[in-house]
Enzyme design. Structure first.
Site, short mmCIF file in Angstrom:
data_model
loop_
_atom_site.label_atom_id
_atom_site.label_comp_id
_atom_site.label_asym_id
_atom_site.label_seq_id
_atom_site.Cartn_x
_atom_site.Cartn_y
_atom_site.Cartn_z
N HIS A 10 0.81 -1.51 0.10
CA HIS A 10 0.07 0.03 0.01
C HIS A 10 0.91 1.23 0.01
O HIS A 10 1.54 1.49 -1.05
CB HIS A 10 -0.98 0.02 1.24
N HIS A 16 -2.32 -2.26 -9.78
CA HIS A 16 -3.47 -1.52 -8.89
C HIS A 16 -4.62 -2.42 -8.77
O HIS A 16 -4.97 -3.02 -9.83
CB HIS A 16 -3.78 -0.04 -9.23
N ASP A 44 2.56 5.67 -6.58
CA ASP A 44 3.69 5.50 -5.73
C ASP A 44 5.05 5.67 -6.94
O ASP A 44 6.31 5.61 -6.16
CB ASP A 44 3.81 4.43 -4.99
C1 SDX Z 1 -1.35 2.11 -3.50
O1 SDX Z 1 -6.17 0.73 -3.31
C2 SDX Z 1 -5.69 1.90 -3.50
O2 SDX Z 1 -6.47 2.76 -4.00
C3 SDX Z 1 -4.17 1.89 -3.10
C4 SDX Z 1 -3.78 3.56 -3.43
C5 SDX Z 1 -4.20 4.59 -2.66
O3 SDX Z 1 -4.29 5.67 -3.22
O4 SDX Z 1 -4.62 4.41 -1.48
O5 SDX Z 1 -3.85 3.62 -4.90
C6 SDX Z 1 -2.15 3.61 -3.17
O6 SDX Z 1 -1.25 1.36 -2.31
C7 SDX Z 1 -1.06 1.81 -4.82
C8 SDX Z 1 -0.37 0.45 -4.89
C9 SDX Z 1 0.91 0.70 -4.44
N1 SDX Z 1 1.64 -0.88 -4.19
C10 SDX Z 1 2.61 -1.23 -5.01
O7 SDX Z 1 3.01 -0.60 -6.16
C11 SDX Z 1 3.03 -2.51 -4.81
C12 SDX Z 1 3.07 -3.45 -5.96
N2 SDX Z 1 1.85 -3.63 -6.47
C13 SDX Z 1 1.35 -4.91 -6.07
O8 SDX Z 1 1.93 -5.23 -5.18
C14 SDX Z 1 -0.20 -4.88 -6.60
O9 SDX Z 1 -0.28 -4.56 -7.92
C15 SDX Z 1 -1.20 -4.33 -5.84
C16 SDX Z 1 -1.11 -4.72 -4.26
C17 SDX Z 1 -1.00 -2.94 -5.80
C18 SDX Z 1 -2.58 -4.89 -6.26
O10 SDX Z 1 -2.61 -6.12 -5.86
P1 SDX Z 1 -3.72 -7.11 -6.56
O11 SDX Z 1 -4.89 -6.26 -7.20
O12 SDX Z 1 -4.05 -7.87 -5.43
O13 SDX Z 1 -3.21 -7.96 -7.71
P2 SDX Z 1 -2.50 -9.39 -7.71
O14 SDX Z 1 -1.53 -9.40 -6.57
O15 SDX Z 1 -3.75 -10.19 -7.67
O16 SDX Z 1 -1.62 -9.50 -8.94
C19 SDX Z 1 -2.43 -9.86 -10.05
C20 SDX Z 1 -1.22 -10.27 -10.91
C21 SDX Z 1 -0.57 -11.55 -10.25
O17 SDX Z 1 0.08 -12.24 -11.36
P3 SDX Z 1 -0.80 -13.74 -11.38
O18 SDX Z 1 -0.78 -14.24 -10.29
O19 SDX Z 1 -1.98 -13.24 -12.36
O20 SDX Z 1 0.39 -14.32 -12.47
O21 SDX Z 1 -0.41 -9.44 -11.36
C22 SDX Z 1 0.72 -9.66 -10.81
C23 SDX Z 1 0.53 -10.85 -9.82
O22 SDX Z 1 1.88 -11.38 -9.49
N3 SDX Z 1 1.35 -8.42 -10.25
C24 SDX Z 1 2.58 -8.00 -10.35
C25 SDX Z 1 2.59 -6.98 -9.61
N4 SDX Z 1 1.11 -6.30 -9.33
C26 SDX Z 1 0.54 -7.52 -9.57
N5 SDX Z 1 3.69 -8.68 -10.73
C27 SDX Z 1 4.96 -7.81 -10.61
N6 SDX Z 1 4.78 -6.52 -9.97
C28 SDX Z 1 4.08 -5.81 -9.70
N7 SDX Z 1 4.01 -4.81 -9.21
#
Ligand code: SDX
Length: 433
Positions: free
Chosen positions: A272, A311, A367
């Site tokens: 997050h 996201h 971010d």
């Molecule tokens: C914020 O919710 C909000 O609005 C949050 C926010 C706010 O203003 O409050 O916008 C702020 O928290 C932004 C997000 C910051 N986090 C990151 O940048 C961390 C990296 N991102 C990920 O961990 C992820 O994308 C999330 C946590 C942001 C979202 O996670 P989801 O929706 O649960 O997605 P997921 O983990 O189910 O991923 C779906 C697929 C997976 O691959 P498969 O299992 O389908 O093979 O996408 C892949 C994940 O492995 N994936 C990534 C990735 N994010 C998702 N692979 C590599 N790098 C990434 N960053």
């Protein structure tokens, strides 16, 4: 022609019994409680929906923030984020989020006065901050000192008294920068720089971070503007993890300081708000553009997350990331270009062409670029999520206030699907293997 009531229903057939159910549809949702009538045996508990991360569950109705993840749209109380970033300021946006309308001149001046006259913190709070190690993470310090504020304002428990609620909201918005800056000064071994209420909200934050021996700190106007816009961009984001924490904890009716401390805890996580800190650590690890293909490969193998990418809601470019990229160029005119910018831009370019990211609709989020600006302004990486918390405070409080005034408000208490054992026989220790 208006649809008949019958058309606004979802018909479900339970093939276990052949029974049919017509569930009313409202706002394109069905009420989960309407599923409970679906039973096999009369004394069954009834059906529930299963949604472990609430990916498809609306926890509330709200009028604060609207996001369209496919279109990459974000609006605070109906105003598009790019318009507010260009034309408004953080305190005006805070007023908008909390009150549902833009303030007139008198309302703004009163609100600004209320905020800027609450920037001081009780002197005892300094003793808490002094008690932390020099290398204590400022998010841990912020979470603790915000929770401690609840002991200085016991009357804040009276959350249904509008005036009491209002002054606590003013105190929280006003004191966040002071607590944040004091945590920073503690980690640097520097004396605390007290608030200067002649300055703007953003200018005063820079003052408390950077004032040295000069009589009056003069913030650089470009830095001041950049901080103000970054705070606007972080101000709210509907039911994100930390806002949900605010509502979940808020639903048991604690004071707002305790509920806000819980939100800070949720924001701290690297998935997050902690991601902005993670981006700079990732860019430092990559070190050079030539290492990007290896990093991309590792991310695709699931060896690590590309921080600042992806996201839950945005399946297109996060509109905030676009605006932040523009601010970066303004700031770098003054501070000089952040050496990591080229790596970040190249990482984005390669990722957005790569099937793995395209298929999963992974784009830069809020971010990805914000940390580059903070770092160029001399703000240490560990402070990045603290700045996110300062910006998000009016959003958390707007969600909290809306929850308290919601006639459907009840204490949050989800159910579960129990898969464990039942009625096991207790074996005395002497008889266990
Ligand atoms: C914020 O919710 C909000 O609005 C949050 C926010 C706010 O203003 O409050 O916008 C702020 O928290 C932004 C997000 C910051 N986090 C990151 O940048 C961390 C990296 N991102 C990920 O961990 C992820 O994308 C999330 C946590 C942001 C979202 O996670 P989801 O929706 O649960 O997605 P997921 O983990 O189910 O991923 C779906 C697929 C997976 O691959 P498969 O299992 O389908 O093979 O996408 C892949 C994940 O492995 N994936 C990534 C990735 N994010 C998702 N692979 C590599 N790098 C990434 N960053």
């Amino acid at each position: 022609m208006a649809k008949s009531k019958a058309n606004n229903t979802l018909s479900i057939t339970d093939n276990r019994t052949g029974k049919q159910y017509d569930l009313p549809i409202e706002n394109d949702t069905i009420k989960a409680m309407d599923l409970r009538q679906i039973k096999v045996k009369k004394d069954d508990f009834g059906m529930m929906s299963y949604d472990p991360a609430y990916s498809n569950t609306a926890s509330c109705t709200s009028r604060v923030t609207f996001i369209d993840g496919d279109k990459g749209e974000l609006m605070y109380r109906g105003y598009p984020i790019d318009v507010l970033a260009k034309k408004s300021n953080f305190l005006e946006v805070s007023y908008l989020l909390l009150n549902g309308k833009l303030p007139n001149k008198k309302e703004f001046n009163t609100f600004e006065g209320n905020i800027m006259n609450h920037t001081m913190i009780h002197e005892n709070i300094k003793k808490f901050i002094d008690g932390f190690r020099y290398d204590a993470h400022p998010m841990g310090m912020l979470m603790s000192t915000v929770a401690a504020l609840s002991t200085f304002y016991p009357e804040s428990k009276d959350i249904f008294d509008e005036e009491t609620r209002k002054i606590q909201i003013h105190r929280l918005i006003a004191k966040m920068p002071t607590l944040a800056a004091f945590a920073y000064r503690h980690s640097m071994g520097m004396p605390y720089a007290y608030p200067d209420n002649d300055l703007s909200y953003a200018g005063n934050f820079l003052n408390m971070l950077y004032k040295m021996t000069e009589l009056k700190y003069k913030p650089d106007p470009i830095m001041e503007k950049a901080i103000d816009v970054l705070l606007i961009l972080h101000a709210d984001h509907e039911q994100n993890c930390s806002a949900s924490a605010m509502r979940n904890v808020g639903s048991s009716h604690p004071d707002p300081y305790s509920a806000t401390a819980a939100s800070i805890a949720a924001l701290y996580g690297p998935l997050h708000g902690g991601a902005n800190e993670g981006v700079l650590q990732m860019l430092a690890e990559i070190g050079h553009k030539d290492n990007i293909p290896k990093a991309i490969k590792a991310a695709k193998n699931g060896e690590f997350r590309l921080m600042g990418f992806g996201h839950r809601v945005y399946k297109s470019y996060d509109p905030r990331a676009t605006i932040i990229k523009d601010i970066a160029h303004d700031v770098f005119q003054v501070t000089g270009k952040n050496p990591y910018l080229d790596i970040a831009l190249e990482l984005e370019r390669i990722a957005l062409e790569d099937e793995y990211f395209v298929k999963r609709k992974l784009y830069p989020n809020v971010d990805f670029y914000s940390g580059l600006i903070y770092q160029s302004m001399g703000i240490p990486t560990e402070m990045f999520t603290v700045l996110f918390a300062i910006g998000r405070t009016p959003g958390w409080l707007a969600q909290w206030k809306e929850l308290l005034l919601d006639p459907e408000r009840r204490i949050a208490r989800p159910r579960q699907v129990y898969l464990g054992d039942k009625n096991l026989k207790y074996v005395p220790m002497s008889k266990r293997k």
